[in-house]
Write a protein that holds these residues in place. Structure first.
Motif, mmCIF file in Angstrom:
data_model
loop_
_atom_site.group_PDB
_atom_site.id
_atom_site.type_symbol
_atom_site.label_atom_id
_atom_site.label_comp_id
_atom_site.label_asym_id
_atom_site.label_seq_id
_atom_site.Cartn_x
_atom_site.Cartn_y
_atom_site.Cartn_z
ATOM 1 N N LEU A 120 -6.452 4.465 2.302
ATOM 2 C CA LEU A 120 -6.877 3.702 3.481
ATOM 3 C C LEU A 120 -7.042 4.665 4.657
ATOM 4 O O LEU A 120 -6.248 4.688 5.601
ATOM 5 N N TYR A 132 -1.081 12.594 15.680
ATOM 6 C CA TYR A 132 -1.803 12.916 16.909
ATOM 7 C C TYR A 132 -0.881 13.651 17.878
ATOM 8 O O TYR A 132 0.258 13.217 18.102
ATOM 9 N N SER A 169 -9.117 4.769 7.024
ATOM 10 C CA SER A 169 -9.496 4.236 8.336
ATOM 11 C C SER A 169 -8.279 3.978 9.222
ATOM 12 O O SER A 169 -8.421 3.745 10.414
ATOM 13 N N GLU A 170 -7.090 4.025 8.637
ATOM 14 C CA GLU A 170 -5.872 3.820 9.436
ATOM 15 C C GLU A 170 -5.534 5.032 10.291
ATOM 16 O O GLU A 170 -4.721 4.937 11.201
ATOM 17 N N TYR A 171 -6.095 6.178 9.937
ATOM 18 C CA TYR A 171 -5.732 7.404 10.665
ATOM 19 C C TYR A 171 -6.976 8.158 11.114
ATOM 20 O O TYR A 171 -7.272 9.252 10.624
ATOM 21 N N PRO A 172 -7.764 7.561 12.050
ATOM 22 C CA PRO A 172 -8.974 8.253 12.484
ATOM 23 C C PRO A 172 -8.642 9.589 13.134
ATOM 24 O O PRO A 172 -7.555 9.772 13.675
ATOM 25 N N ARG A 173 -9.590 10.507 13.051
ATOM 26 C CA ARG A 173 -9.503 11.835 13.684
ATOM 27 C C ARG A 173 -8.402 12.710 13.084
ATOM 28 O O ARG A 173 -7.911 13.621 13.730
ATOM 29 N N THR A 174 -7.994 12.384 11.878
ATOM 30 C CA THR A 174 -6.969 13.228 11.243
ATOM 31 C C THR A 174 -7.489 13.740 9.900
ATOM 32 O O THR A 174 -8.571 13.356 9.457
ATOM 33 N N PRO A 193 -0.999 5.146 2.984
ATOM 34 C CA PRO A 193 -1.344 3.833 2.434
ATOM 35 C C PRO A 193 -2.517 3.906 1.451
ATOM 36 O O PRO A 193 -3.533 4.530 1.735
ATOM 37 N N MET A 194 -2.325 3.280 0.295
ATOM 38 C CA MET A 194 -3.345 3.289 -0.762
ATOM 39 C C MET A 194 -3.498 1.886 -1.335
ATOM 40 O O MET A 194 -2.521 1.145 -1.415
ATOM 41 N N THR A 222 0.819 -1.216 0.000
ATOM 42 C CA THR A 222 0.000 0.000 0.000
ATOM 43 C C THR A 222 0.854 1.268 0.000
ATOM 44 O O THR A 222 0.325 2.362 -0.126
ATOM 45 N N VAL A 223 2.140 1.110 0.187
ATOM 46 C CA VAL A 223 3.055 2.269 0.131
ATOM 47 C C VAL A 223 4.286 1.859 -0.678
ATOM 48 O O VAL A 223 4.476 0.678 -0.978
#
Lengths: 231, 236
Positions: free
Chosen positions: B105, A86, B107-112, B145-146, A37-38
């Protein structure tokens, strides 16, 4: 001029053999096939095919030791940039090691924006921001030396197998290196000139992380730079 | 628009792409970036993030938000284009975002938030599809990620003939324009628009021309990414 690469470069969407080992989310099972994916490197290591991401974002995990940059001061905590998507929180009572009273204690006396800290991630699950702790040996405010930012995905190469790369740079420059998983390296050197050479060496490691014969090239580079600068 | 030899105004055959150039990592301050040229059309894409948004209320608890801004530079057209985002630019920002959303993708980085800036430096037709291609490369360069790489191309109808990769002249003089984008590795079409009138048979034929071109463009994207990471010595 290009350099020989340690394996095959793989790009997002390319299929990998199902036996290839790789970290989530950098490899993914999709429609019965395993894909990258990368951008990463497919190489052979101890009879195994592994996929190592060349590009990637640092995502904290509980237990990671990180170098953080204090960004701002809150009412009862510091907000710390740990080079992740974060923002981390360092509670005042953890740093002070005692109960904290905002009416009495002024947090700016202890840590100010711009200060670096070494800390451990104690809580994190993507639903809330990471919580840091500086309780532990070697953790706390960074007082001496400098902190260099490099790509988090290249930190493994800065450390090297059984710390071979870091040890070599330390031996050749007389500096001490403290690399952390979030892509920061704390360097303490005997002189400013050696510090500059160590930083240049780290930047070369970052740029050429996946090429062959890197440790020897870095060793040669440091020797040549020291001779050129007369240090 | 098509001469007696069957060639277009710029000498291309009906199924010929303009010369395509791609570069990745062109901006030091961005997490990832790419410059893509389809003939005289030049588009720059820059990706920042995943990162915490300044306005935290914008976040989603289960995934990253993909924010796309398509913008045409005031100097990108022959007559000055107002830098204010137009209705068209707002729409194209949405269209490009939707062309990428199924691939990233998030969903790998919620809240961003993942910010994608698509800046048209020079416009000569096909800016949205060149923008999709540039954004896809910039996302890959950023390490987001893709599931696969995406590319786009527009098919048009000029003088009754279906032509691949329409430029500004063909777009303004032609009878139809059909931008298509997708991820060939996944067999996924992520953008499909049609401006003008085409018969069902023409749509099918045009789509198959576009898809063949998209496969070629994605191969170029892969090659550019490989070259960048194989030629790391140049960066020091």
């Amino acid at each position: 001029m290009g350099r020989a690469v340690h394996g095959t470069i793989v790009v997002p969407g390319e299929r990998l053999d199902s036996k290839v080992e790789g970290k989530h989310p950098y490899t993914l099972e999709l429609g019965g096939a395993r894909i990258a994916t990368v951008v990463g490197l497919l190489s052979r290591r101890d009879d195994k095919h592994v996929f190592i991401n060349i590009k990637g974002v640092y995502v904290p995990e509980v237990g990671h030791v990180v170098i953080g940059l204090v960004e701002s001061i809150g009412a009862t905590s510091w907000h710390v940039d740990i080079n992740a998507p974060y923002e981390a929180i360092l509670p005042a009572q953890d740093f002070l090691g005692r109960p904290f009273n905002p009416a009495v204690d002024d947090l700016a006396r202890y840590l100010r924006p711009g200060d670096y800290i070494k800390a451990r991630v104690t809580l994190f699950d993507k639903t809330r921001n990471p919580i840091l702790s500086v309780q532990g040996e070697g953790l706390g405010r960074v007082v001496n030396g400098i902190v260099v930012d490099i790509s988090p995905s290249k930190i493994a190469r800065v450390i090297g197998k059984r710390r071979s790369m870091a040890n070599m740079i330390e031996e050749k420059t007389g500096c001490t290196l403290f690399p952390t998983v979030n892509g920061r390296v704390h360097i303490e050197c005997p002189s400013r000139e050696l510090e500059v050479i160590a930083v240049m060496a780290l930047k070369i490691v970052e740029a050429e992380a996946h090429t062959v014969g890197l440790t020897e090239r870095i060793a040669r580079f440091i020797e040549e730079e020291r001779a050129r600068r007369g240090v | 628009m098509i001469d007696e030899r069957g060639l277009r105004h710029d000498g291309r055959r009906f199924d010929e792409l303009r010369p395509i150039r791609m570069q990745v990592g062109v901006l030091a301050n961005a997490t990832g970036s790419a410059l893509v040229e389809y003939g005289r059309t030049k588009v720059l894409a820059a990706v920042y993030g995943p990162r915490e948004p300044f306005q935290k209320f914008m976040t989603l608890p289960d995934r990253a938000i993909l924010r796309v801004r398509y913008h045409m530079a005031p100097f990108s057209t022959s007559e000055r284009k107002s830098p204010t985002p137009s209705r068209r630019e707002v729409e194209l920002s949405k269209v490009i975002r939707e062309a990428l959303e199924d691939i990233v993708l998030s969903s790998e980085y919620p809240r961003t938030v993942i910010d994608v800036f698509v800046e048209v430096l020079q416009a000569d037709g096909g800016t949205r599809v060149a923008g999709v291609t540039a954004a896809s490369l910039a996302l890959a360069d950023a390490g987001v990620p893709m599931k696969g790489l995406v590319a786009g191309v527009a098919v048009g109808k000029v003088g009754g003939v279906l032509v691949l990769d329409v430029d500004e002249v063909e777009d303004s003089m032609g009878e139809a324009d059909m931008p298509v984008a997708g991820a060939p590795d996944l067999g996924l079409v992520t953008l499909f628009q049609l401006n003008g009138v085409l018969t069902e048979e023409e749509v099918e034929r045009g789509f198959s021309m576009a898809w063949g071109a998209i496969e070629r463009i994605v191969s170029m994207e892969k090659e550019v990414l490989r070259r960048k990471f194989e030629a790391v010595g140049e960066e020091v």
